[in-house]
Write a protein that holds these residues in place. Structure first.
Motif, short mmCIF file in Angstrom:
data_model
loop_
_atom_site.label_atom_id
_atom_site.label_comp_id
_atom_site.label_asym_id
_atom_site.label_seq_id
_atom_site.Cartn_x
_atom_site.Cartn_y
_atom_site.Cartn_z
N LYS A 790 61.75 -10.24 24.68
CA LYS A 790 62.18 -8.96 24.14
C LYS A 790 63.49 -9.12 23.39
O LYS A 790 64.33 -9.95 23.76
N PRO A 791 63.69 -8.34 22.33
CA PRO A 791 64.95 -8.43 21.58
C PRO A 791 66.16 -8.18 22.47
O PRO A 791 66.14 -7.29 23.33
N LYS A 793 67.30 -9.61 24.98
CA LYS A 793 67.20 -9.83 26.42
C LYS A 793 66.70 -11.25 26.71
O LYS A 793 66.02 -11.87 25.90
N THR A 812 68.09 -4.76 15.00
CA THR A 812 67.73 -3.39 15.35
C THR A 812 66.23 -3.18 15.50
O THR A 812 65.80 -2.10 15.89
N ASP A 813 65.45 -4.19 15.18
CA ASP A 813 64.00 -4.08 15.32
C ASP A 813 63.63 -4.34 16.78
O ASP A 813 63.48 -5.48 17.21
N TRP A 814 63.50 -3.27 17.54
CA TRP A 814 63.28 -3.36 18.98
C TRP A 814 61.81 -3.60 19.34
O TRP A 814 61.49 -3.96 20.49
N ASP A 815 60.89 -3.41 18.39
CA ASP A 815 59.46 -3.41 18.71
C ASP A 815 58.84 -4.81 18.51
O ASP A 815 57.79 -4.95 17.91
#
Length: 909
Positions: A790-791, A793, A812-815
């Motif tokens: 995951k971004p 993490k 900023t692209d969390w998906d």
């Protein structure tokens, strides 16, 4: 000597027939050599110059440059070649008169080929590559293909003149032997741009001209029996039998030619159907991410077990035509859209194909000639299958994953298959009882692919004429040595082992299948295919151990697979020798039966077709990046799911279109290793690289037991290193570390596939390895990867860290979970996510970078703070050359559109 006779004698002028051959030779040589001399005197530097190099790198002109590009040499050549046509037509006519025999069709066929060659020669000499490159090549290839039957036919029809026969064989061997190095150096020039390679190619090209004309000059020795009245003064056309005793002494009949063609094509259909099963089965565990249940269909190859049912066996033996026609369901399966139903259709075709061939071979086992003819058709069909896969960039054009939209010829293949099956079964049964990584360390497909086919063909001929030799324990030891070298060593040494193995396996096919056909078909074919299925599963589980029960036991044990195969072959050698030792029959005499010669000639023709396919596959070499004026790199990462789309069609054509339309300069492809039986032994990178004009690094090979990682680049790959990352529990993680020459600066690119979510420790170790690897270079660099994190993490903070020096393309692209693009020392200007349509299960992610001209400029970019570096701007604020194509906005095209954040993101210049 010419002379005149009075009218009472009925002859006005007479001359010896050899003057026809000598005049043809003299005028033909004059045409070419005069153009060479005049061209070298007047335009030397122009005619030695080619598309890449000029003098002094290239210092000898090619034939086409000499005869077609400049005045007056072009006009002089065309004048003399026109004069040559008279003696040429006379030569073909006299040869037909000399060799015609009552009841023989071969002289007519050879004469027709001679006329056809004459017309095609006029085509490529009067339409030069400068005038029309395509038509020049068409006429040239047609001329070369027609040269094979003309040459072999002339040797076969030669009158009993040992001197002429000897010269023809020597010159023909030199001619066809010259083709191989000529094609090799042409590819060195065209693909690899080697200085001086075109000069070496030119020497071989001129040699072809000399040998070609010299071959026809030998007719002077035969035409000396003619006095052109026209009258036969020595009885050369008195109807003597054609000389026999070698493979070329072929008594031609159309019926036997059609039989051979049917057997070879039907053999090709068999291999196409059987090899398609693995590809179509593979689709289902691929999409289920585990055992799907459809894998059970691989057992359809065991259909010969039905021959164990004694009441059923006579019905099968007497209905072979129906069985062979039913097997064509495996070809017709492309008409079925639904993957599940298409798979069952293929499975039915496989079962019928295996059953029909086992039945036919068993039925023909009491007739040595007919049995061996069928086996030859099967083996030459295998060689043809390899040739067709090469011509179609490792896909088979009649596989059920192909259709018209992605280059398939399924309809044509099905029609030919029906005709071949009908011809194949016309006689009643006799009994009721598969640019490289840099630096280049091994063979390259386009350049060296023919070597494999040549090795298979050589093995076929040795097995055909020396069966006792190939079934010896000495030959078996050589085959085992080749298999061991292939398994244990990479690069050229491993390929030499592969050539040895290919030669041995094709050589033992005839005695092995002959021996099997004479025994219980239930055991030899039914149980044989059962064992084959086990070995196929075995060779997949060495990679897929993380997804199958008991998989870790066979992890990376390809050596066990090879030991199993060679051990079983050893059992076959033992059985053959035991059978021969206990048999009271006299040793088999070497036969010169017609079917051997037809199939040997067919194998030769297939080799010529392979060389023609090599020329056809010469790439465009358009390596120009899409926006060089902007110093821009458009880089992408894509997990291609083994080039099978959601509907079980081969997807490389659709991939090519999307990569081209998005103007991608560098792309990393994951899950790209298709070189296994169950995946069709394919290689999508060959097609994409040649069609898109990109350099290619295949990445870690199949013997490294990964799912594959590949790199395609518009920029030269100066160096490439392959890595296998720590994977103590789960599947092996491959990585490529390559250095590109990008607008004069060295830029590093990493392509990487991390382990699965379940293997936490594997992924931790891999993140540490990659972090150190990326941190080991101070050059500008970018990572194209599948990280499974995951971004912001977990392991993300090792990939994006001070140790690696890498930055996220868009924090900023969390998906995101799988695909990530990282970079350093580059000006990142754009980022986009493009939906996959139905090509695969993963989107194509893209980033645009501008390459700084100096290291100082790169260092200044690295000194920027995070906020400044990641400041986004509107599209209107960046130059047009930096923008992503507008065609993918909104609904996009063909199911491809910008998604997740619906449009590309741009960053402050």
């Amino acid at each position: 000597m010419a002379g005149y006779k009075d009218k009472d004698g009925g002859v006005v002028l007479s001359f010896n027939g050899s003057w026809v051959a000598w005049s043809h030779t003299a005028v033909a040589y004059t045409a070419f050599l005069s153009a060479l001399v005049i061209g070298s005197m007047l335009h030397y530097h122009k005619i030695v110059k080619n598309e890449w190099f000029g003098y002094p790198d290239e210092w000898f002109p090619s034939v086409s440059a000499t005869i077609g590009d400049r005045y007056p040499e072009r006009s002089l050549f065309q004048l003399f070649i026109a004069i040559t046509s008279g003696p040429r037509f006379a030569l073909v006519g006299l040869w037909y008169i000399l060799t015609r025999k009552p009841g023989h069709a071969l002289p007519k066929f050879v004469g027709a080929m001679g006329l056809f060659r004459t017309f095609t020669c006029g085509g490529w000499t009067y339409i030069t590559s400068t005038d029309d490159h395509d038509w020049h090549d068409i006429f040239m290839i047609a001329y070369l293909v027609a040269t094979l039957p003309w040459t072999l036919g002339c040797i076969a029809l030669s009158p009993p003149n040992p001197k002429a026969i000897k010269y023809r064989k020597y010159i023909a061997s030199a001619f066809f032997g010259t083709l191989v190095p000529m094609v090799y150096f042409f590819l060195q020039h065209k693909i690899h741009r080697v200085p001086g390679a075109y000069t070496v190619y030119a020497f071989f090209e001129w040699s072809l001209i000399l040998f070609d004309v010299a071959f026809d000059a030998v007719t002077a020795l035969d035409f000396s029996t003619f006095e052109v009245v026209v009258k036969d003064v020595k009885g050369a056309t008195s109807g003597k039998e054609l000389p026999l005793g070698n493979v070329l002494s072929l008594r031609f009949t159309w019926a036997e030619a059609f039989d051979t063609a049917a057997e070879v094509y039907h053999g090709y259909v068999f291999w196409s159907i059987v090899t398609s099963l693995g590809v179509t089965v593979w689709y289902f565990p691929l999409w289920h991410m585990g055992i799907s249940g459809y894998e059970a269909l691989i057992m359809t190859t065991t259909a010969p077990l039905l021959l164990a049912i004694k009441p059923l066996r006579p019905a099968l033996l007497h209905n072979q035509r129906a069985l062979h026609l039913a097997s064509l369901a495996g070809i017709a399966a492309y008409l079925v859209e639904t993957p599940e139903i298409r798979l069952f259709t293929v499975g039915f075709g496989v079962s019928m194909s295996c059953l029909s061939w086992a039945t036919t071979l068993y039925a023909e086992s009491i007739h040595e000639g007919r049995l061996e003819s069928k086996i030859l058709g099967l083996i030459v069909g295998l060689i043809l299958s390899s040739t067709m896969k090469f011509a179609w960039w490792t896909n088979n054009p009649i596989w059920p994953i192909m259709h018209a939209a992605n280059g398939g010829w399924n309809g044509t293949g099905l029609v030919l298959g029906i005709l071949a099956a009908l011809r194949f079964t016309r006689k009643a049964p006799l009994t009721s009882g598969e640019a490289p990584g840099y630096p280049i360390r091994g063979p390259y497909s386009a350049t060296h692919g023919w070597c494999t086919v040549a090795a298979m063909s050589a093995g076929l001929l040795v097995g055909l004429y020396r069966p006792g030799l190939v079934t010896s324990w000495t030959a078996y030891a050589a085959g085992c040595a080749g298999a061991a070298i292939l398994t244990l060593y990479p690069n050229w040494l491993g390929y030499y082992g592969a050539l040895t193995t290919a030669t041995y396996l094709t050589s033992v096919c005839i005695p092995f299948v002959t021996n099997a056909a004479r025994q219980n078909p239930v055991v030899t074919f039914g149980v044989g295919f059962l064992i084959y299925n086990f070995v196929v599963l075995f060779h997949v589980w060495v990679v897929a151990y993380a997804f199958v029960p008991g998989g870790p036991l066979v992890r990376e044990r390809t050596d066990w697979v090879m030991l199993t195969l060679m051990g079983l072959i050893g059992c076959g050698v033992y059985d053959i020798n035991e059978q021969q030792g206990s048999s009271r029959r006299p040793a088999r005499r070497q036969s010169s039966s017609q079917y051997k010669k037809y199939h040997a000639a067919a194998a030769g023709l297939v080799n010529i077709l392979f060389l023609c396919a090599t020329v056809r596959r010469v790439p465009s070499n358009d390596y120009t990046p899409y926006h060089p004026e902007e110093r821009l790199i458009t880089a992408g990462i894509w997990t291609i799911h083994f080039s099978l789309d959601n509907d079980m069609w081969s997807s490389e054509y659709r991939m090519r279109d999307l990569i081209k339309e998005l103007e991608v300069d560098v792309v990393g492809l994951l899950e790209s290793d298709l070189q296994r039986i169950i995946m069709g032994n394919r290689d999508t990178t060959q097609f994409l690289a040649e069609d898109l004009g990109m350099y290619v690094d295949y990445g870690p090979g199949p013997n490294k037991h990964t799912w594959g990682a590949a790199l395609l680049s518009k920029f030269p790959i100066l160096n490439s290193t392959h890595h296998l990352l720590p994977s103590p529990v789960g599947e092996l993680a491959p990585a490529i570390h390559a250095t590109l020459d990008v607008y004069g600066r060295l830029v590093d690119v990493f392509v990487f596939h991390s382990g699965q979510e379940e293997d936490v420790e594997d992924r931790r170790l891999q993140s540490e390895y990659m972090s150190k690897l990326m941190g080991s270079t101070d050059r500008p660099a970018f990572l194209l990867s599948y990280l499974v994190t995951k971004p912001l993490k977990g392991n993300y903070n090792k990939y994006v860290s001070a140790e690696s020096g890498m930055h996220d393309v868009d924090p900023t692209d969390w998906d995101r979970w799988c695909e990530y693009i990282l970079f350093k020392g580059l000006q990142r200007v754009g980022y986009a996510r493009v939906s996959r349509s139905t090509i695969t299960d993963t989107e194509l992610q893209l980033a645009k970078f501008v390459v700084p001209e100096t290291k100082q400029a790169s260092d200044e970019l690295e000194a920027l703070d995070i906020k400044t570096r990641n400041q986004r701007v509107a599209e209107e604020e960046v130059p047009k050359g930096w923008r992503f194509p507008s065609m993918f906005r909104g609904d996009g095209v063909r199911g491809h559109q910008y998604h997740v954040f619906k449009e590309p993101r741009y960053f402050k210049p």
